[in-house]
Write a protein that holds these residues in place. Structure first.
Motif, PDB file in Angstrom:
ATOM      1  N   UNK A 101      51.682  37.023  35.704  1.00 12.44           N
ATOM      2  CA  UNK A 101      50.632  36.433  34.892  1.00 12.44           C
ATOM      3  C   UNK A 101      50.201  35.126  35.387  1.00 12.44           C
ATOM      4  N   UNK A 102      48.951  34.724  35.132  1.00 12.92           N
ATOM      5  CA  UNK A 102      48.785  33.403  35.216  1.00 12.92           C
ATOM      6  C   UNK A 102      47.378  33.150  34.612  1.00 12.92           C
ATOM      7  N   UNK A 103      47.175  31.799  34.179  1.00 11.57           N
ATOM      8  CA  UNK A 103      46.003  31.433  33.347  1.00 11.57           C
ATOM      9  C   UNK A 103      44.947  31.273  34.140  1.00 11.57           C
ATOM     10  N   UNK A 104      43.799  31.999  33.878  1.00  9.13           N
ATOM     11  CA  UNK A 104      42.739  31.827  34.723  1.00  9.13           C
ATOM     12  C   UNK A 104      41.303  31.292  33.814  1.00  9.13           C
ATOM     13  N   UNK A 107      45.909  36.623  33.120  1.00 13.36           N
ATOM     14  CA  UNK A 107      45.260  37.635  33.908  1.00 13.36           C
ATOM     15  C   UNK A 107      46.620  38.152  34.659  1.00 13.36           C
ATOM     16  N   UNK A 108      46.581  39.548  34.877  1.00 11.61           N
ATOM     17  CA  UNK A 108      48.069  39.790  35.512  1.00 11.61           C
ATOM     18  C   UNK A 108      47.459  40.074  36.938  1.00 11.61           C
ATOM     19  N   UNK A 109      48.120  39.771  37.978  1.00 17.81           N
ATOM     20  CA  UNK A 109      47.791  39.696  39.204  1.00 17.81           C
ATOM     21  C   UNK A 109      48.915  40.462  40.159  1.00 17.81           C
ATOM     22  N   UNK A 124      40.136  36.533  40.839  1.00 17.39           N
ATOM     23  CA  UNK A 124      41.445  36.022  40.154  1.00 17.39           C
ATOM     24  C   UNK A 124      42.559  35.754  41.153  1.00 17.39           C
ATOM     25  N   UNK A 125      42.684  36.710  42.316  1.00 21.57           N
ATOM     26  CA  UNK A 125      43.409  36.461  43.334  1.00 21.57           C
ATOM     27  C   UNK A 125      42.884  35.108  43.783  1.00 21.57           C
TER      28      UNK A 125
END
Length: 427
Positions: A190-193, A211-213, A309-310
């Protein structure tokens, strides 16, 4: 609404700098150059100069008691797509407007500038967050149109069989990033986008969300001209198996055989740039390719385009320092051209991630969870275009340095090629 932090230079000086830069860009163009419209997606230089002024007059000055508009007819003539403001002159016919001329357009700009500067000197705009937000929106809006001036006049000049240079300056060729290859790996998580801090952003960059990447790899370098030549030589534009159905239709409809502005002469590839015609160097990042072409070469290479997002997750491994930008290029009297400035530094980070070329992602332009467009006509800026577009990230050589950030979401339809658009491969 985003709170605006104090910038290194005051708002009045920033306004003056951004507005003056637009006129520096066009200083070498004739009145005839500034009237040309080469396709419906492009606009005449003079229209860009007037419309960016119209924005300040319409959304900032007209709300002030006692303000007298420069010309009431301009409200329709230079309205782009704000339906809540009123009618607009048809976009494909902007090149038919020979009056007001360039001289009157510049007079319009200076009239509005005087009024805005008076407002800034009064301190009202800096004390009122709503006014400050409109002003900052207008400055970022103008920087978008500065980039469009460069891309649109390049397209117009490319239609001239004389292939004249937009800027009568030496071509600033780069050494490329030969020897730097490979990719970087990113773990799943997970990271904050989205935009996080209090500095200005466009509404489509918010709200910030998780967002899960999944785990992925991203190439250190964008796709080069040399790689694209290999794609061409391998029949890339003749083999439908590499293309999306709509992309293959576009290849046949428009007769695409290479990136926009490429010309083959005596077995060598040349590219038309803002500094004129130059021989293509294999190490340069490829530019002026559509989403369809970006997707096709990715399939040909056995790879894919990254999601937005990537790209945003990986952008922390990039840097501005290796790239040239429109504002610094003109300041240094070097020619703006279709490649980024690269270097051989930084083997463990991404190269040209900011300011080399806008990079296509595989993400459709859609709202973030919880997105709401701002109320009123200003809400027509981004949200209503969230259909049939793809997201590009990173900025280009025609983007001003102060206009680039990791969360910036540019967007164009998949067939668009006249922007400084390239790609980076993922897997």
């Amino acid at each position: 609404m985003t709170k605006l932090l104090d910038r290194p230079i005051g708002l009045a000086k920033r306004y003056e700098a951004v507005r003056a830069f637009s006129e520096r860009i066009v200083a070498g163009l004739s009145a005839e150059d500034c009237m040309v419209q080469s396709m419906p997606d492009a606009s005449p230089v003079r229209w860009h100069l007037a419309h960016s002024t119209w924005f300040f007059e319409t959304f900032l000055l007209e709300q002030r008691p006692g303000y007298r508009v420069f010309d009431p007819a301009f409200r329709v003539l230079f309205n782009s797509y704000y339906n809540q403001v009123g009618s607009q002159f048809p976009r494909p016919q902007r090149g038919l407007i020979s009056r007001p001329g360039l001289k009157e357009t510049l007079a319009y700009r200076h009239y509005v500038d005087e009024q805005v500067q008076a407002l800034l000197e009064s301190g009202e705009a800096t004390d009122d967050q709503a006014l400050a937000h409109i002003l900052e929106s207008g400055l970022n809006h103008e920087q978008q149109h500065q980039e469009l001036i460069l891309t649109d006049i390049l397209h117009a000049f490319s239609c001239n069989p004389l292939l004249p240079a937009v800027f009568d300056l030496p071509f600033a060729a780069t050494g490329g990033a030969s020897g730097i290859a490979g990719s970087l790996q990113y773990d799943a998580g997970l990271f904050e986008a989205g935009h996080a801090d209090d500095v200005f952003c466009f509404d489509n960059e918010q709200p910030r969300h998780q967002v899960f990447v999944d785990g992925f790899e991203l190439d250190r370098r964008p796709v080069s001209c040399g790689q694209f030549i290999e794609f061409i030589n391998d029949g890339g534009y003749r083999r439908p198996d590499h293309w999306l159905s709509m992309g293959w239709d576009a290849v046949r409809q428009y007769g695409w055989e290479a990136p926009l502005y490429w010309l083959e002469r005596e077995g060598k590839w040349f590219v038309f740039t803002l500094a004129g015609l130059a021989e293509v160097e294999p190490d340069w990042p490829v530019t002026h390719v559509s989403y369809f072409e970006a997707d096709a070469i990715a399939r040909w290479a056995g790879r894919r385009l990254p999601t937005e997002f990537e790209w945003e997750r990986a952008s922390a491994d990039g840097s501005h320092e290796d790239c040239q930008f429109a504002d610094s290029l003109l300041k240094e009297r070097s020619a703006i051209h279709s490649t980024g400035q690269t270097s051989n530094k930084g083997e463990n980070r991404l190269l040209d991630i900011f300011g080399g070329a806008w990079e296509w992602t595989s993400s459709s332009y859609a709202p973030y969870p919880g997105y709401q467009p701002p109320p009123g006509a200003m809400g027509e800026y981004n949200g209503k275009f969230m259909c049939n577009q793809y997201v590009l990230r990173g900025g280009s050589v025609a983007t001003s340095r102060s206009h680039i950030r990791a969360t910036y979401r540019n967007f164009f339809p998949p067939e668009a090629r006249w922007q400084f658009s390239g790609l980076r491969l993922a897997r």
